[in-house]
Design a protein around this motif. Structure first.
Motif, short mmCIF file in Angstrom:
data_model
loop_
_atom_site.label_atom_id
_atom_site.label_comp_id
_atom_site.label_asym_id
_atom_site.label_seq_id
_atom_site.Cartn_x
_atom_site.Cartn_y
_atom_site.Cartn_z
N LEU A 94 -48.96 2.18 2.35
CA LEU A 94 -48.74 2.05 0.91
C LEU A 94 -50.04 1.87 0.13
O LEU A 94 -50.18 2.39 -0.98
CB LEU A 94 -47.82 0.86 0.62
CG LEU A 94 -46.36 1.00 1.01
CD1 LEU A 94 -45.51 -0.02 0.27
CD2 LEU A 94 -45.83 2.39 0.76
N ASP A 95 -50.99 1.14 0.71
CA ASP A 95 -52.25 0.88 -0.04
C ASP A 95 -52.91 2.20 -0.41
O ASP A 95 -53.27 2.43 -1.57
CB ASP A 95 -53.23 0.05 0.81
CG ASP A 95 -52.72 -1.36 1.02
OD1 ASP A 95 -51.84 -1.78 0.26
OD2 ASP A 95 -53.20 -2.02 1.97
N LEU A 96 -53.05 3.06 0.60
CA LEU A 96 -53.71 4.34 0.34
C LEU A 96 -52.84 5.23 -0.54
O LEU A 96 -53.34 5.91 -1.46
CB LEU A 96 -54.03 5.03 1.68
CG LEU A 96 -54.79 6.35 1.58
CD1 LEU A 96 -56.06 6.21 0.76
CD2 LEU A 96 -55.13 6.89 2.97
N LEU A 97 -51.54 5.23 -0.31
CA LEU A 97 -50.65 6.09 -1.09
C LEU A 97 -50.72 5.71 -2.58
O LEU A 97 -50.77 6.59 -3.45
CB LEU A 97 -49.21 5.96 -0.56
CG LEU A 97 -48.17 6.81 -1.28
CD1 LEU A 97 -48.49 8.30 -1.17
CD2 LEU A 97 -46.77 6.54 -0.71
N LEU A 130 -41.59 8.78 0.74
CA LEU A 130 -42.04 7.87 1.78
C LEU A 130 -41.11 8.02 2.98
O LEU A 130 -39.89 7.92 2.83
CB LEU A 130 -41.95 6.45 1.21
CG LEU A 130 -42.74 5.34 1.84
CD1 LEU A 130 -44.23 5.65 1.86
CD2 LEU A 130 -42.49 4.04 1.07
N ALA A 131 -41.70 8.25 4.18
CA ALA A 131 -40.86 8.42 5.37
C ALA A 131 -40.11 7.12 5.67
O ALA A 131 -38.94 7.14 6.02
CB ALA A 131 -41.71 8.85 6.56
N ASP A 132 -40.81 6.00 5.50
CA ASP A 132 -40.22 4.69 5.80
C ASP A 132 -39.44 4.20 4.58
O ASP A 132 -39.99 3.55 3.68
CB ASP A 132 -41.36 3.72 6.16
CG ASP A 132 -40.84 2.35 6.52
OD1 ASP A 132 -39.62 2.12 6.40
OD2 ASP A 132 -41.66 1.50 6.91
N GLY A 133 -38.13 4.51 4.57
CA GLY A 133 -37.29 4.19 3.41
C GLY A 133 -37.22 2.71 3.10
O GLY A 133 -37.00 2.30 1.97
N GLU A 134 -37.44 1.87 4.12
CA GLU A 134 -37.33 0.42 3.89
C GLU A 134 -38.43 -0.09 2.99
O GLU A 134 -38.33 -1.20 2.46
CB GLU A 134 -37.37 -0.31 5.24
CG GLU A 134 -36.17 0.07 6.07
CD GLU A 134 -35.93 -0.84 7.25
OE1 GLU A 134 -36.83 -1.63 7.57
OE2 GLU A 134 -34.84 -0.72 7.82
N GLU A 160 -40.62 -1.72 -2.25
CA GLU A 160 -41.96 -2.33 -2.36
C GLU A 160 -42.91 -1.38 -3.11
O GLU A 160 -43.68 -1.81 -3.97
CB GLU A 160 -42.49 -2.62 -0.95
CG GLU A 160 -43.84 -3.29 -0.93
CD GLU A 160 -44.44 -3.37 0.47
OE1 GLU A 160 -43.71 -3.20 1.47
OE2 GLU A 160 -45.67 -3.59 0.56
N LEU A 161 -42.83 -0.08 -2.78
CA LEU A 161 -43.69 0.90 -3.46
C LEU A 161 -43.38 0.92 -4.95
O LEU A 161 -44.30 0.87 -5.79
CB LEU A 161 -43.47 2.30 -2.85
CG LEU A 161 -44.19 3.45 -3.54
CD1 LEU A 161 -45.71 3.29 -3.48
CD2 LEU A 161 -43.80 4.80 -2.91
N ARG A 162 -42.09 0.92 -5.28
CA ARG A 162 -41.70 0.96 -6.70
C ARG A 162 -42.27 -0.25 -7.43
O ARG A 162 -42.88 -0.14 -8.49
CB ARG A 162 -40.17 0.98 -6.79
CG ARG A 162 -39.63 1.29 -8.19
CD ARG A 162 -38.09 1.16 -8.25
NE ARG A 162 -37.39 1.83 -7.17
CZ ARG A 162 -37.13 3.14 -7.11
NH1 ARG A 162 -37.53 3.93 -8.09
NH2 ARG A 162 -36.47 3.65 -6.10
N GLN A 163 -42.10 -1.43 -6.82
CA GLN A 163 -42.54 -2.66 -7.48
C GLN A 163 -44.06 -2.68 -7.62
O GLN A 163 -44.59 -3.09 -8.66
CB GLN A 163 -42.07 -3.87 -6.69
CG GLN A 163 -40.58 -4.11 -6.88
CD GLN A 163 -40.04 -5.23 -6.00
OE1 GLN A 163 -40.81 -5.96 -5.37
NE2 GLN A 163 -38.73 -5.36 -5.93
N ARG A 164 -44.74 -2.24 -6.59
CA ARG A 164 -46.21 -2.27 -6.66
C ARG A 164 -46.73 -1.28 -7.69
O ARG A 164 -47.73 -1.55 -8.36
CB ARG A 164 -46.81 -2.02 -5.27
CG ARG A 164 -46.63 -3.24 -4.37
CD ARG A 164 -47.22 -3.03 -3.00
NE ARG A 164 -48.64 -2.74 -3.02
CZ ARG A 164 -49.37 -2.50 -1.93
NH1 ARG A 164 -48.78 -2.53 -0.74
NH2 ARG A 164 -50.65 -2.24 -2.01
#
Ligand code: NAD
Ligand code: MG
Length: 416
Positions: free
Chosen positions: A39-42, A56-60, A64-68
């Motif tokens: 996620l950091d690099l993405l 994102l392959a890892d749906g879980e 977190e991605l949305r919030q960040r």
């Protein structure tokens, strides 16, 4: 301005593709990114490239991605948040994203198969780095290309070299980039190989090879899986099958030559016995750029090749006893049908176990051989996608089962 989708944007191929886009912003822009779980690099890539969609392959980790992304400083936040997708369906939707002209396939392993087929189904041209997809599913991918009209541009440095050498031949002019049909006038391919991490090791010492030894490549900086594949020479074996599907030659006319300097990236021999080669420093940016700019050549300020600095170019035949994976790949390619899928999946699983330090380096070819032997009776000659996926899953499980029965003591040396 070409619109690019990058599958596997956080990997070695992905980051180098994005560096090229940044270097030539007037030529290329990014519309879609997919990543595994970095996620950091993405997030940094989303900030810089402002894609329309991200998967994102890892749906879980999607929430977190949305919030960040929402928590970013307003100055760092894209004006319009990208659409966020996850899981296999999300990767496929991003791969087929309507505004893209070209999809760079930088996912590692057969995990790239469904997104690649989605991109082909949507008629996108592909820059193929993810060779495992073509190797496992050539009989499925080639008809899909034929049906959709998508073109398969090789990003792998050897296949890019061949592709570049073939520009100007009748084959390239007919723009038949990837049909598995023999290329007219082409007699032989010679794929060059650096020899990988163990090129200067004696075969009798390979039983002592550690993960640290196998993941330090002398010439190329790449992801961990392909670096181990280079150490076993499975990478070159996979590339032989890749070349068979891309250029249509039979296996007797695709050869491997060890070239430690990695300056000649491969050679083609034409019917009149002329041999053409493409040369350059070992740097993946050039083959990736050629996929992006093809059929044009993009001028670059990159370091120019100086053969007086290189001094010597040397070549030797590969040692077949030292590199059993090479022979396993030729045998799987010749068997055809689902055998390359079984071999590829067995290799992916064996390399993963090796990287987890659960098996020894020399167990990799032994496990692959065992699984390919078992698959022989079940081989399907004209597989469907479902057949390929089933064989892929079976071979991984077969490797895990076989690995559990291996002795944990150091295996006997190869030539003992
Ligand atoms: P890498 O490990 O550096 O990157 C792999 C990328 O795929 C990452 O973005 C990762 O997040 C993503 N990914 C991993 N597993 C995934 C999954 N299950 N689902 C979705 N995404 C996933 O690998 P790499 O070295 O960039 O290699 C990528 C492909 O390109 C491989 O097929 C390799 O053989 C080929 N290739 C690489 C090089 C090179 O120089 N690195 C050269 C030639 C060919
Ligand atoms: Mg290569």
């Amino acid at each position: 301005m070409k619109a690019i989708t990058v599958l596997g944007s956080t990997g070695s191929i992905g980051t180098q593709t994005l560096a090229i886009v940044e270097e030539f912003p007037e030529r290329f822009r990014v519309v879609a990114l997919t990543a595994g779980n970095n996620l950091d690099l993405l997030i940094e890539q989303i900030r810089r490239h402002r894609p329309e969609v991200v998967a994102l392959a890892d749906g879980e980790r999607l929430e977190e991605l949305r919030q960040r992304l929402e928590a970013l400083e307003p100055s760092a936040r894209p004006a319009r948040q990208p659409e966020l997708l996850a899981g296999s369906d999300g990767l496929c939707a991003a791969a087929a994203w309507p505004s893209a002209d070209l999809v760079v396939t930088g996912i590692v392993g057969c995990a790239g198969l469904l997104p690649t087929l989605a991109a082909i189904g949507a008629g996108k041209d592909l820059a193929l780095a993810n060779k495992e997809t073509l190797i496992a599913a050539g009989p499925v991918v080639l008809p899909a290309l034929e049906a959709s009209g998508s073109r398969l541009l090789p990003a792998d440095s050897e296949h890019s070299a061949i592709f570049q050498c073939l520009q100007g031949t009748p084959w390239a002019e007919s723009a038949r980039l990837s049909t598995g049909v023999p290329t007219p006038g082409l007699r032989r391919l010679q794929l060059t190989a650096s020899g990988g991490a163990f090129r200067d090791w004696a075969a009798a010492d390979l039983h002592k090879a550690t993960v640290a030894d196998a993941t330090s490549h002398p010439n190329w900086s790449m992801g961990r899986k392909i670096t181990v594949d280079s150490a076993t020479l499975m990478n070159k074996g996979l590339e032989v099958i890749e070349a068979h599907y891309l250029f249509g030659l039979d296996y007797d006319h695709i050869e491997i030559v060890i070239h430690p300097q990695s300056i000649i990236h491969s050679m083609v021999e034409l019917d009149d016995s002329s041999v053409l080669a493409q040369l350059g420093w070992p740097d993946m940016k050039l083959p990736i750029l050629y996929c992006l700019s093809w059929p044009e050549r993009q001028a670059t300020p990159w370091r120019r090749l100086d053969l007086t600095e290189v001094g010597q170019l040397t070549f030797r035949a590969p040692d077949r006893a030292k590199y059993p994976c090479m022979e396993l790949a030729y045998a799987a390619g010749r068997a055809g049908g689902t055998m390359p899928a079984a071999m590829n999946a067995a290799n992916e699983q064996a390399v993963a176990l090796f990287l987890e330090e659960r098996i020894h380096f020399l167990d990799i070819p032994r496990l692959i051989e065992r699984v390919c032997d078992r698959h022989r009776v079940d081989l399907t000659t004209s597989p469907s996608l479902a057949d390929v996926l089933a064989v892929d899953a079976w071979a991984r499980e077969a490797v895990r089962e076989a690995a559990a029965t291996l002795s944990t003591s150091t295996p006997t040396p190869l030539l003992a």
